[in-house]
Every structure is written in structure tokens, then in C-alpha cells.
Design an enzyme around this catalytic site. Structure first.
Site, PDB file in Angstrom:
ATOM      1  N   THR A 150       0.820  -1.215   0.000  1.00  0.00           N
ATOM      2  CA  THR A 150       0.000   0.000   0.000  1.00  0.00           C
ATOM      3  C   THR A 150       0.855   1.267   0.000  1.00  0.00           C
ATOM      4  OG1 THR A 150      -1.576   1.228   1.371  1.00  0.00           O
ATOM      5  CG2 THR A 150      -0.114  -0.259   2.537  1.00  0.00           C
ATOM      6  N   ASP A 151       0.267   2.350  -0.469  1.00  0.00           N
ATOM      7  CA  ASP A 151       0.955   3.645  -0.401  1.00  0.00           C
ATOM      8  C   ASP A 151       1.015   4.164   1.040  1.00  0.00           C
ATOM      9  OD1 ASP A 151      -1.754   4.283  -0.106  1.00  0.00           O
ATOM     10  OD2 ASP A 151      -1.742   5.942  -1.545  1.00  0.00           O
ATOM     11  N   GLU A 152       0.197   3.544   1.934  1.00  0.00           N
ATOM     12  CA  GLU A 152       0.149   4.046   3.320  1.00  0.00           C
ATOM     13  C   GLU A 152       1.464   3.838   4.063  1.00  0.00           C
ATOM     14  OE1 GLU A 152      -3.360   3.320   5.585  1.00  0.00           O
ATOM     15  OE2 GLU A 152      -4.656   3.524   3.844  1.00  0.00           O
ATOM     16  N   TYR A 178      -2.039  -0.816  10.952  1.00  0.00           N
ATOM     17  CA  TYR A 178      -2.155  -1.449   9.631  1.00  0.00           C
ATOM     18  C   TYR A 178      -0.949  -1.097   8.763  1.00  0.00           C
ATOM     19  CZ  TYR A 178      -3.367  -1.792   4.679  1.00  0.00           C
ATOM     20  OH  TYR A 178      -3.312  -2.049   3.330  1.00  0.00           O
ATOM     21  N   LYS A 218       2.132  -3.406   7.261  1.00  0.00           N
ATOM     22  CA  LYS A 218       2.414  -3.550   5.824  1.00  0.00           C
ATOM     23  C   LYS A 218       3.854  -3.104   5.534  1.00  0.00           C
ATOM     24  CE  LYS A 218      -0.005  -4.644   2.848  1.00  0.00           C
ATOM     25  NZ  LYS A 218      -0.333  -5.987   2.273  1.00  0.00           N
TER      26      LYS A 218
END
Ligand code: NAD
Ligand code: TDX
Length: 363
Positions: free
Chosen positions: A128-130, A153, A157
Site C-alpha cells: 500500500t501507499d500508506e 495497519y 504492511k
């Protein structure tokens, strides 16, 4: 190829399998999924029974279970999507995120290392970009942006990305990583912003917008994400990561008002009446203000650009939810778990909260 897809009963995994299984009869696909609350095998009805598709209910946190799948099925490619994926749930119950997203990824990497000789196989990790944290106005994430995750989260990741990269460097395992922005489209579990808001609009329930709705997310249709993953698997370079984005950074409040307009148009309702359902609720802790992806590397190296414009993609997504009320009802009332409980063991039965009106779904 013998392609092991993890998390194939979730939102993105099922879209990926529904696309690739019929299109590529020359490849075998194995879907490995433990079937948490986020899984819905109904999403895979179109490929059920195809000769090049199989399913195994396995928990990726179970080291022996994962090893046994590799020993038995001998994949030469892994596309790893299985994860706990909802930020709000990670705030209230982070442990499952650490187990699945970190330990689960490690188990898969170790099983691949035990199965493949050095330099063999391909492990593609869907991330993810997060992991990059929050941006200031005008900034974009590149593949070189420092990791700076804000939620349990995104921290889990980020950890999994590091593990994948380290297996590539240390053991010469062919790995690739994609870091994608927010996906939307049919069959998304209605705890996420867009399907939650569509469902509440159709029932004339309040639309809970966190804070002042000024947080920015970069939206990409799920089918474009799946095409990007497949392009990376086919033509990407080992050891590299690729940002994937929609070139569509939007404030949450603007996404919600766009949905009000689209639902008004589709149902012949007064748009102002729908807009009046917006209610600003307590903000998400650690809420990243802005995400926006610079996806020029994948565009230049692999020719991958989003094919779907956000307003058209969102209009067809609203149509899908309107035309698939049975799907929505089954997910909302929990009956989508009945088939799983009859045919498989069920790890989690939580459905969305009955009261999503004020604070979003309760984990
Ligand atoms: P999802 O929550 O809809 O699906 C996740 C799937 O993984 C479910 O089928 C679930 O049963 C399975 N799973 C969970 N724990 C498991 C375990 N221990 N063992 C085996 N299977 C398990 O998620 P999604 O939105 O489809 O996301 C898929 C992947 O893409 C995730 O890795 C996520 O981090 C990443 N991603 C998602 C988005 C997005 O906007 N949804 C954006 C970028 C990246
Ligand atoms: O009720 C809500 N109200 C609200 O304002 C919900 C559920 C969300 N929001 C806000 C929070 C975010 O700024 O909307 C934005 C999008 O929220 P989510 O749909 O929960 O997505 P996000 O937290 O951005 O994470 C998603 O995109 C990146 C996926 O859940 C992740 O798996 C993916 O990695």
C-alpha cells in the site's frame, strides 16, 4: 506458471482471479485464503469449477499449513494479497494485523525459500501507499520516499515490505513489490469509505465523515490495480518496487458529495436531501492527511496507466451496488457467512456493525 494467489477471496484478490483465470487457461491458479470476515466466496462464483482454478483454506499464520501447500502444489509464482486490510480495525485490534501481515508474509517467504532453488520463482507482494505516511500539499510519493507509517495497519504492511525486500537481497529470491493507493469498485466490503457511503445513501442513513473530511486519498479502480499487478508479474524487474496510483487525489468530503450526486442521479432523489445526511464525526486517531502517488515509474517502464476515469468508475460502481442489493444485504446481515460455515471452518464471523451511522463500522 503455477501461480499461488493469497487472499483471493477478498476484494482485490477476487477481482484479480476473476480477470486472470478465464484469460489465462495456460496458467494454473491456486487461491489460498483462510476466509476471514472480509472474504466472500460468492465473489468467485464465475471461476468456480474452472480447470485452471483451485482453492485451499489455509491460514498464512500457520507455518506448517503454508509449507504443506508449497510442498503439495509447488507454485513457481506467488502473488501475495492476504492481509488484514482495514485501518479502523487495526486501531481497535492491532494483533491480528501483526500476525497475518508480518508473520504470515514471513511464513510465505520461508516456504518459497524452501521450495525454490536460489534465483528461481517469483514472489510478488501487494502493498500500500500508506507505508509512506502523510504528505504535505503538492507532494507525491515516489518509490524512494522514506517509510513513515502512522497506523498499526500501515506499520504491519511496512514491516512486510521490509521482510520481502530482505529475502530478495539476502537469499537472492526474485521479489517484486507494488505500493498502491486506495482502490474502489464492485464487491468491496462495506466497511471501507465508498461502499459504506453508498449503502448508507441508499438507506438514507447518516454519512459519517471523519474530522472535517479534508483528508486526501488517491483513488484507483480495482480493475486497474489488477492490471498493474499482472504487468509487474509479467514484465517487472526483480528487486524493484512500483508505485501504483489513480492520478486522482481527492478530499474525502468531495468523494462523499460526488457519491450523493451519483446516487441522486441513479435513484431520482433530491441531491440536497442526500447531502444533508453528511455528519462530521470524531477523527480517526493517527489519520494521515494526504496521500498522492507519483506513478510515473510504472507508466514509463511498463506502460501501465489507469484506464478508468474516477467519475465514470464511480458511476459504474454505484450502479453495481444498486443492481446487486442481494449481495449487499447478505454482507450486511451476515448471511454471506452461512455458506462458508457449512462448507469450511470459519475463522471470523464479524459483519459490519448494525450502527455505522455515527462512528463508522465497529470492529
Ligand atoms: P480484503 O480485506 O478485502 O481481503 C483480504 C483477504 O485476505 C480476505 O479474503 C481474507 O480472508 C484473507 N486473509 C486475511 N487474513 C488471512 C490469513 N491469516 N490467511 C489467509 N488469508 C487471509 O483486502 P483487499 O482490499 O482485497 O486488499 C488486498 C491486499 O491489497 C492487501 O494486502 C492490502 O494491504 C492491499 N492493498 C489494498 C488496497 C485497498 O484500497 N483495498 C490498496 C492498496 C493495497
Ligand atoms: O466511515 C468512514 N469515514 C471516513 O471519513 C470511513 C470508513 C473512512 N473515512 C475516511 C478515512 C480515510 O481518510 O475515508 C478515507 C478512506 O478510508 P478507508 O476506506 O478506511 O481507507 P484507508 O484508510 O484510506 O485505507 C484503504 O486504502 C489503502 C484500505 O483500507 C487499505 O487496505 C489500503 O492499503
Amino acid at each position: 506458471m503455477r501461480i499461488l494467489v493469497t487472499g483471493g477471496a477478498g476484494f482485490i484478490g477476487s477481482t484479480l482471479l476473476n480477470t486472470l483465470v478465464p484469460r489465462h487457461p495456460e496458467h494454473q491458479f491456486l487461491n489460498v485464503d483462510v476466509l476471514t470476515y472480509a472474504a466472500n466466496p460468492a465473489n468467485l462464483a464465475v471461476i468456480e469449477g474452472r480447470e485452471n482454478y483451485e482453492f485451499e483454506q489455509v491460514d498464512i499464520t500457520d507455518e506448517a499449513g503454508v509449507r504443506s501447500v508449497f510442498d503439495k502444489w509447488r507454485p513457481n509464482c506467488v502473488i501475495h494479497l492476504a492481509a488484514e486490510s482495514h485501518v479502523d480495525r487495526s486501531i481497535h485490534g492491532p494483533r491480528a494485523f501483526m500476525l497475518t501481515n508480518i508473520l504470515g508474509t514471513f511464513n510465505l517467504l520461508e516456504a518459497a525459500r524452501a521450495t525454490w532453488t536460489e534465483g528461481e520463482g517469483l514472489f510478488h507482494h501487494v502493498s500500500t501507499d500508506e507505508v509512506y505516511g502523510s504528505l504535505a500539499d503538492g507532494e507525491f510519493f515516489s518509490e524512494d520516499s522514506p517509510y513513515d507509517p502512522s497506523s498499526p495497519y500501515s506499520a504491519s504492511k511496512a514491516s512486510s515490505d521490509h521482510l520481502v525486500r530482505s529475502h530478495g537481497r539476502t537469499y537472492n529470491m526474485p521479489i517484486r513489490i507494488s505500493n498502491c493507493s486506495n482502490n474502489y469498485g464492485p464487491m468491496q466490503f462495506p466497511e471501507k469509505l465508498i461502499p459504506l457511503m453508498i449503502g448508507n445513501l441508499l438507506k438514507r442513513r447518516p454519512l459519517p465523515v471523519y474530522g472535517r473530511g479534508l483528508n486526501v486519498r488517491d483513488w484507483l479502480h480495482v480493475s486497474d490495480h489488477c492490471e498493474a499487478i499482472w504487468a509487474i508479474v509479467q514484465h517487472g524487474t526483480n528487486g524493484e518496487s512500483y508505485n501504483v496510483g489513480g492520478n486522482c487525489p481527492m478530499r474525502n468530503i468531495d468523494v462523499v458529495y460526488t457519491l450523493c450526486a451519483l446516487v441522486a442521479e441513479a435513484t431520482g432523489t433530491d441531491e440536497d436531501e442526500l447531502r444533508s445526511l453528511v455528519c462530521f464525526v470524531e477523527d480517526r486517531p493517527g489519520h494521515d492527511l494526504r496521500y498522492a502517488v507519483d506513478a510515473s515509474k510504472i507508466a514509463q517502464e511498463l506502460g501501465v496507466v489507469p484506464s478508468r476515469d474516477f467519475s465514470d468508475g464511480l458511476r459504474s460502481t454505484v450502479q453495481w451496488y444498486l443492481q446487486n442489493q442481494e449481495w449487499v444485504q447478505a454482507v450486511t446481515d451476515g448471511s454471506y457467512r452461512d455458506w462458508i460455515e457449512q462448507n469450511y471452518s470459519s475463522r471470523a464471523t464479524a459483519t459490519i456493525s448494525k450502527d455505522t451511522s455515527k462512528n463508522g463500522p465497529t470492529p
